[in-house]
Design a protein around this motif. Structure first.
Motif, PDB file in Angstrom:
ATOM      1  N   LEU A  95       0.996  -1.238  -0.026  1.00 30.11           N
ATOM      2  CA  LEU A  95       0.047   0.077  -0.190  1.00 30.11           C
ATOM      3  C   LEU A  95       0.887   1.384  -0.075  1.00 30.11           C
ATOM      4  CD1 LEU A  95      -3.131  -0.977   2.304  1.00 30.11           C
ATOM      5  CD2 LEU A  95      -2.928  -0.808  -0.093  1.00 30.11           C
ATOM      6  N   ASP A  96       2.263   1.173   0.451  1.00 31.75           N
ATOM      7  CA  ASP A  96       3.098   2.443   0.456  1.00 31.75           C
ATOM      8  C   ASP A  96       3.783   2.514  -0.942  1.00 31.75           C
ATOM      9  OD1 ASP A  96       4.763   0.325   0.840  1.00 31.75           O
ATOM     10  OD2 ASP A  96       5.531   1.224   2.881  1.00 31.75           O
ATOM     11  N   GLN A  97       3.465   1.631  -1.939  1.00 31.96           N
ATOM     12  CA  GLN A  97       4.220   1.935  -3.277  1.00 31.96           C
ATOM     13  C   GLN A  97       3.025   1.766  -4.495  1.00 31.96           C
ATOM     14  OE1 GLN A  97       6.387  -1.757  -3.244  1.00 31.96           O
ATOM     15  NE2 GLN A  97       5.482  -2.079  -5.378  1.00 31.96           N
ATOM     16  N   ILE A  98       3.134   2.389  -5.653  1.00 33.09           N
ATOM     17  CA  ILE A  98       2.024   2.479  -6.627  1.00 33.09           C
ATOM     18  C   ILE A  98       2.270   1.396  -7.432  1.00 33.09           C
ATOM     19  CG2 ILE A  98       3.598   4.266  -8.001  1.00 33.09           C
ATOM     20  CD1 ILE A  98       0.851   5.349  -8.960  1.00 33.09           C
ATOM     21  N   ALA A  99       3.712   0.960  -7.990  1.00 31.16           N
ATOM     22  CA  ALA A  99       4.106   0.233  -8.999  1.00 31.16           C
ATOM     23  C   ALA A  99       3.934  -1.091  -8.590  1.00 31.16           C
ATOM     24  CB  ALA A  99       5.301   0.600  -9.697  1.00 31.16           C
ATOM     25  N   TYR A 100       3.290  -1.996  -9.325  1.00 30.88           N
ATOM     26  CA  TYR A 100       3.474  -3.451  -9.037  1.00 30.88           C
ATOM     27  C   TYR A 100       4.784  -4.013  -9.570  1.00 30.88           C
ATOM     28  CZ  TYR A 100       0.957  -8.191  -8.489  1.00 30.88           C
ATOM     29  OH  TYR A 100       0.515  -9.330  -8.001  1.00 30.88           O
ATOM     30  N   GLN A 101       5.587  -4.706  -8.726  1.00 34.16           N
ATOM     31  CA  GLN A 101       6.976  -5.099  -9.134  1.00 34.16           C
ATOM     32  C   GLN A 101       7.024  -6.575  -9.434  1.00 34.16           C
ATOM     33  OE1 GLN A 101       9.678  -3.812  -6.031  1.00 34.16           O
ATOM     34  NE2 GLN A 101      11.407  -5.037  -7.003  1.00 34.16           N
ATOM     35  N   ALA A 102       7.873  -7.059 -10.220  1.00 31.74           N
ATOM     36  CA  ALA A 102       8.362  -8.322 -10.631  1.00 31.74           C
ATOM     37  C   ALA A 102       9.791  -8.737 -10.669  1.00 31.74           C
ATOM     38  CB  ALA A 102       7.692  -8.679 -11.890  1.00 31.74           C
ATOM     39  N   SER A 103      10.368  -9.641 -10.218  1.00 39.82           N
ATOM     40  CA  SER A 103      11.586 -10.214 -10.426  1.00 39.82           C
ATOM     41  C   SER A 103      11.628 -11.446 -11.172  1.00 39.82           C
ATOM     42  CB  SER A 103      12.097 -10.436  -8.954  1.00 39.82           C
ATOM     43  OG  SER A 103      13.457 -10.663  -8.962  1.00 39.82           O
ATOM     44  N   ILE A 104      12.150 -11.527 -12.423  1.00 39.54           N
ATOM     45  CA  ILE A 104      12.231 -12.604 -13.102  1.00 39.54           C
ATOM     46  C   ILE A 104      13.494 -13.112 -13.416  1.00 39.54           C
ATOM     47  CG2 ILE A 104      11.498 -13.449 -15.303  1.00 39.54           C
ATOM     48  CD1 ILE A 104       9.493 -10.899 -15.643  1.00 39.54           C
ATOM     49  N   VAL A 118      -1.216  23.542  -3.774  1.00 45.27           N
ATOM     50  CA  VAL A 118       0.089  24.146  -4.442  1.00 45.27           C
ATOM     51  C   VAL A 118       1.181  23.130  -4.228  1.00 45.27           C
ATOM     52  CG1 VAL A 118       1.644  26.082  -4.791  1.00 45.27           C
ATOM     53  CG2 VAL A 118      -0.567  26.447  -4.188  1.00 45.27           C
ATOM     54  N   TYR A 119       1.407  22.165  -5.222  1.00 40.96           N
ATOM     55  CA  TYR A 119       2.513  21.312  -5.148  1.00 40.96           C
ATOM     56  C   TYR A 119       3.751  21.652  -5.608  1.00 40.96           C
ATOM     57  CZ  TYR A 119      -1.715  18.163  -3.729  1.00 40.96           C
ATOM     58  OH  TYR A 119      -2.572  17.539  -3.275  1.00 40.96           O
ATOM     59  N   ARG A 120       4.593  22.118  -4.785  1.00 39.45           N
ATOM     60  CA  ARG A 120       5.915  22.261  -5.342  1.00 39.45           C
ATOM     61  C   ARG A 120       6.743  21.033  -5.514  1.00 39.45           C
ATOM     62  NH1 ARG A 120       4.979  27.187  -6.899  1.00 39.45           N
ATOM     63  NH2 ARG A 120       4.264  28.576  -5.214  1.00 39.45           N
ATOM     64  N   ALA A 121       7.799  21.140  -6.354  1.00 45.43           N
ATOM     65  CA  ALA A 121       8.509  20.101  -6.695  1.00 45.43           C
ATOM     66  C   ALA A 121       8.574  18.765  -5.897  1.00 45.43           C
ATOM     67  CB  ALA A 121       9.994  20.343  -6.985  1.00 45.43           C
ATOM     68  N   GLN A 122       7.857  17.877  -6.266  1.00 41.87           N
ATOM     69  CA  GLN A 122       7.705  16.486  -5.912  1.00 41.87           C
ATOM     70  C   GLN A 122       7.244  15.641  -6.653  1.00 41.87           C
ATOM     71  OE1 GLN A 122       3.846  16.283  -3.281  1.00 41.87           O
ATOM     72  NE2 GLN A 122       4.154  18.532  -3.399  1.00 41.87           N
ATOM     73  N   THR A 123       7.183  14.091  -6.071  1.00 43.93           N
ATOM     74  CA  THR A 123       6.808  13.205  -7.153  1.00 43.93           C
ATOM     75  C   THR A 123       5.280  13.119  -7.509  1.00 43.93           C
ATOM     76  OG1 THR A 123       6.261  11.330  -5.501  1.00 43.93           O
ATOM     77  CG2 THR A 123       8.709  11.594  -6.434  1.00 43.93           C
ATOM     78  N   ILE A 124       4.969  12.710  -8.704  1.00 41.59           N
ATOM     79  CA  ILE A 124       3.501  12.750  -8.987  1.00 41.59           C
ATOM     80  C   ILE A 124       2.580  11.817  -7.930  1.00 41.59           C
ATOM     81  CG2 ILE A 124       1.796  12.287 -10.931  1.00 41.59           C
ATOM     82  CD1 ILE A 124       3.885  14.750 -11.446  1.00 41.59           C
ATOM     83  N   TYR A 125       3.447  10.574  -7.822  1.00 41.08           N
ATOM     84  CA  TYR A 125       2.959   9.714  -6.755  1.00 41.08           C
ATOM     85  C   TYR A 125       2.446  10.454  -5.369  1.00 41.08           C
ATOM     86  CZ  TYR A 125       2.165   5.894  -3.678  1.00 41.08           C
ATOM     87  OH  TYR A 125       1.727   4.832  -2.517  1.00 41.08           O
ATOM     88  N   SER A 126       3.260  11.019  -4.915  1.00 44.40           N
ATOM     89  CA  SER A 126       2.845  11.961  -3.883  1.00 44.40           C
ATOM     90  C   SER A 126       2.221  12.871  -3.692  1.00 44.40           C
ATOM     91  CB  SER A 126       4.355  12.596  -3.015  1.00 44.40           C
ATOM     92  OG  SER A 126       4.630  13.812  -4.039  1.00 44.40           O
ATOM     93  N   MET A 127       1.732  13.442  -4.902  1.00 49.39           N
ATOM     94  CA  MET A 127       0.422  14.306  -5.066  1.00 49.39           C
ATOM     95  C   MET A 127      -0.733  13.575  -5.072  1.00 49.39           C
ATOM     96  SD  MET A 127       1.991  16.682  -8.105  1.00 49.39           S
ATOM     97  CE  MET A 127       3.663  17.557  -8.182  1.00 49.39           C
ATOM     98  N   ILE A 128      -0.663  12.339  -5.812  1.00 51.13           N
ATOM     99  CA  ILE A 128      -1.814  11.628  -5.857  1.00 51.13           C
ATOM    100  C   ILE A 128      -2.198  11.095  -4.353  1.00 51.13           C
ATOM    101  CG2 ILE A 128      -2.545   9.535  -6.509  1.00 51.13           C
ATOM    102  CD1 ILE A 128      -1.110   9.495  -9.148  1.00 51.13           C
ATOM    103  N   MET A 129      -1.186  10.799  -3.807  1.00 49.74           N
ATOM    104  CA  MET A 129      -1.781  10.312  -2.310  1.00 49.74           C
ATOM    105  C   MET A 129      -2.118  11.386  -1.380  1.00 49.74           C
ATOM    106  SD  MET A 129      -1.702   7.269  -2.427  1.00 49.74           S
ATOM    107  CE  MET A 129      -2.301   7.215  -0.768  1.00 49.74           C
ATOM    108  N   SER A 130      -1.387  12.686  -1.655  1.00 46.48           N
ATOM    109  CA  SER A 130      -1.999  13.728  -1.007  1.00 46.48           C
ATOM    110  C   SER A 130      -3.381  14.097  -1.105  1.00 46.48           C
ATOM    111  CB  SER A 130      -1.210  14.978  -1.252  1.00 46.48           C
ATOM    112  OG  SER A 130       0.138  15.091  -0.644  1.00 46.48           O
ATOM    113  N   ASP A 131      -3.684  13.835  -2.488  1.00 47.67           N
ATOM    114  CA  ASP A 131      -5.464  14.251  -3.008  1.00 47.67           C
ATOM    115  C   ASP A 131      -6.281  12.670  -2.204  1.00 47.67           C
ATOM    116  OD1 ASP A 131      -4.501  16.246  -4.567  1.00 47.67           O
ATOM    117  OD2 ASP A 131      -4.268  14.699  -6.218  1.00 47.67           O
ATOM    118  N   LEU A 132      -5.767  11.894  -2.207  1.00 48.25           N
ATOM    119  CA  LEU A 132      -6.608  10.684  -1.781  1.00 48.25           C
ATOM    120  C   LEU A 132      -6.427  10.795  -0.115  1.00 48.25           C
ATOM    121  CD1 LEU A 132      -5.167   7.858  -4.067  1.00 48.25           C
ATOM    122  CD2 LEU A 132      -7.497   8.856  -4.133  1.00 48.25           C
TER     123      LEU A 132
END
Length: 323
Positions: A26-35, A141-155
C-alpha cells in the motif's frame, strides 16, 4: 510453468523462465516483478525500457489473464557460466509517476478522480475505471515532488474530509482508482504454511484533540474537537492533530473519531498462492475480513504467497490519516 512472459509483444519467454515473483504494497504505486531467466546464446538480448508483460491462469480459471501489464524492464543483470542467467526487475508503467517530479497548482473544488485524470494525461498513461471520489478538495499548490506523492495527498485529503479510501492501481485496462476492500471476490486463505499475529500498544491512540491551524501569537490554538476511546482500558494515549485539510467542527470530529484505535493487531501469513490477490484487497483469514497491506507471490505450480494483513481501521489510520 503455466505463466507466460512476453517481451516487446514479440518474444515469448515461457521456456526460459526459472522463477517469477510479484510484489506490491500500500505504500508503493507500481506493481513489481522479479524474473529469473535461463538465456540461450542466440537470444537477442533484453534492455531496460523495453515493454514486457506477465500473464497467468487465475485460481479456478482456465484461461490466462495479464497479471502485470503494461510493464517495463527497469533493471537487468546477467551472470555467465555454463548457463547464462538473467534477472529482470520489472514494474508496471506507474513507476513513471513514482520516479517523476513536477509542480502543480489546483484550484479548490476538484476531486481526486479529476486530478488523477490530469496526472495520467500529462504522463500519457492509459486510464481505466475511475469512480467518482466525490469529495471536493481545497486549493493545492504542489511544489517539486513526485506525481505519486501528489496523488496520495489528494487521496488522503479525501479520507480526512470523510470520503472513502482509494489507491491508484494499474491494470491491463489502464490506471484505476481502487476502493480499499472493494474487490468483488473475497478469497479465503487456505493451505496455511505459517501465520504470525502481532499485538502492540505502540501506535494505540485513546484520545485525539484536533486543533485549528490559526491562532494568535501568544494564544493557544483553538480546539475544534476532542474524541476519547478506550482510556479506561489502555490509559490516556493522546494525539494532537493540526491539519490544513480540516476546516469545520464536523470534519474535525469525524477525523478525531477515525483516529482512535485500540491495540494494534496485524498478521503475517504464508499460504497457497492466489495469484490475482493484490494490495488493498479484502481477504478472509480465520473468519476475519482483513485488508492486504503487502503481498509477495512466488509464482509456480503450485505457488505460494506471503501477505501482511491489517484491519480496515488500521489501514485507514496508518496509510491515510498519517499527517
Amino acid at each position: 510453468m503455466s505463466y507466460e512472459v512476453v517481451l516487446q509483444n514479440k518474444y515469448y519467454l515461457r521456456e526460459l523462465i526459472e522463477s517469477i515473483s510479484l510484489t506490491e504494497s500500500l505504500d508503493q504505486i507500481a506493481y513489481q516483478a522479479s524474473i529469473t531467466l535461463n538465456i540461450p546464446g542466440d537470444f537477442p538480448g533484453i534492455e531496460p525500457g523495453q515493454e514486457i508483460r506477465i500473464s497467468g491462469v487465475p485460481f479456478g480459471a482456465t484461461k490466462q489473464v495479464p497479471l502485470l501489464h503494461p510493464g517495463v524492464v527497469w533493471e537487468c543483470s546477467s551472470t555467465a557460466s555454463l548457463i547464462k542467467k538473467m534477472t529482470l526487475t520489472v514494474y508496471d508503467c506507474t513507476i513513471y509517476l513514482a520516479k517523476s517530479e513536477d509542480e502543480c497548482l489546483f484550484a479548490a473544488g476538484g476531486t481526486a478522480s479529476q486530478r488523477l485524470k490530469k496526472y495520467a494525461t500529462d504522463w500519457k498513461i492509459k486510464l481505466g475505471s475511475l469512480p467518482d471520489t466525490k469529495t471536493r478538495l481545497k486549493k493545492s499548490v504542489y511544489r517539486a515532488q513526485t506525481i505519486y506523492s501528489m496523488i496520495m495527498s489528494d487521496l488522503k485529503e479525501t479520507v480526512k474530509s470523510g470520503g472513502d479510501m482509494y489507491i491508484p492501481r494499474m491494470t491491463a485496462s489502464g490506471l484505476e482508482l481502487f476502493k480499499i476492500g472493494g474487490n468483488k471476490t473475497v478469497w479465503r486463505l487456505e493451505g496455511i504454511e505459517e501465520a504470525t499475529q502481532s499485538r502492540t500498544l505502540e501506535e494505540t491512540v485513546t484520545r485525539v484533540k484536533v486543533l485549528g491551524t490559526e491562532s494568535g501569537e501568544d494564544a493557544p490554538a483553538k480546539v475544534l474537537a476532542i474524541a476519547s476511546g478506550e482510556t479506561a482500558k489502555f490509559g490516556v494515549l493522546q494525539r494532537i492533530v493540526q491539519d490544513d485539510d480540516v476546516k469545520t467542527t464536523e470534519a474535525a470530529k469525524k477525523l478525531a473519531e477515525s483516529m482512535l484505535t485500540g491495540k494494534g493487531v496485524s498478521y503475517s501469513v504464508s499460504c497457497t498462492d492466489l495469484n490475482t490477490v493484490r494490495a488493498g484487497d479484502k481477504v478472509n483469514f480465520n473468519g476475519l475480513g482483513l485488508i492486504v497491506t503487502s503481498v509477495t507471490h512466488q509464482l509456480g505450480d503450485p505457488g505460494h504467497m506471503t501477505l501482511e494483513l491489517s484491519s480496515f481501521e488500521d489501514v485507514k489510520r496508518r496509510y491515510f490519516l498519517d499527517g
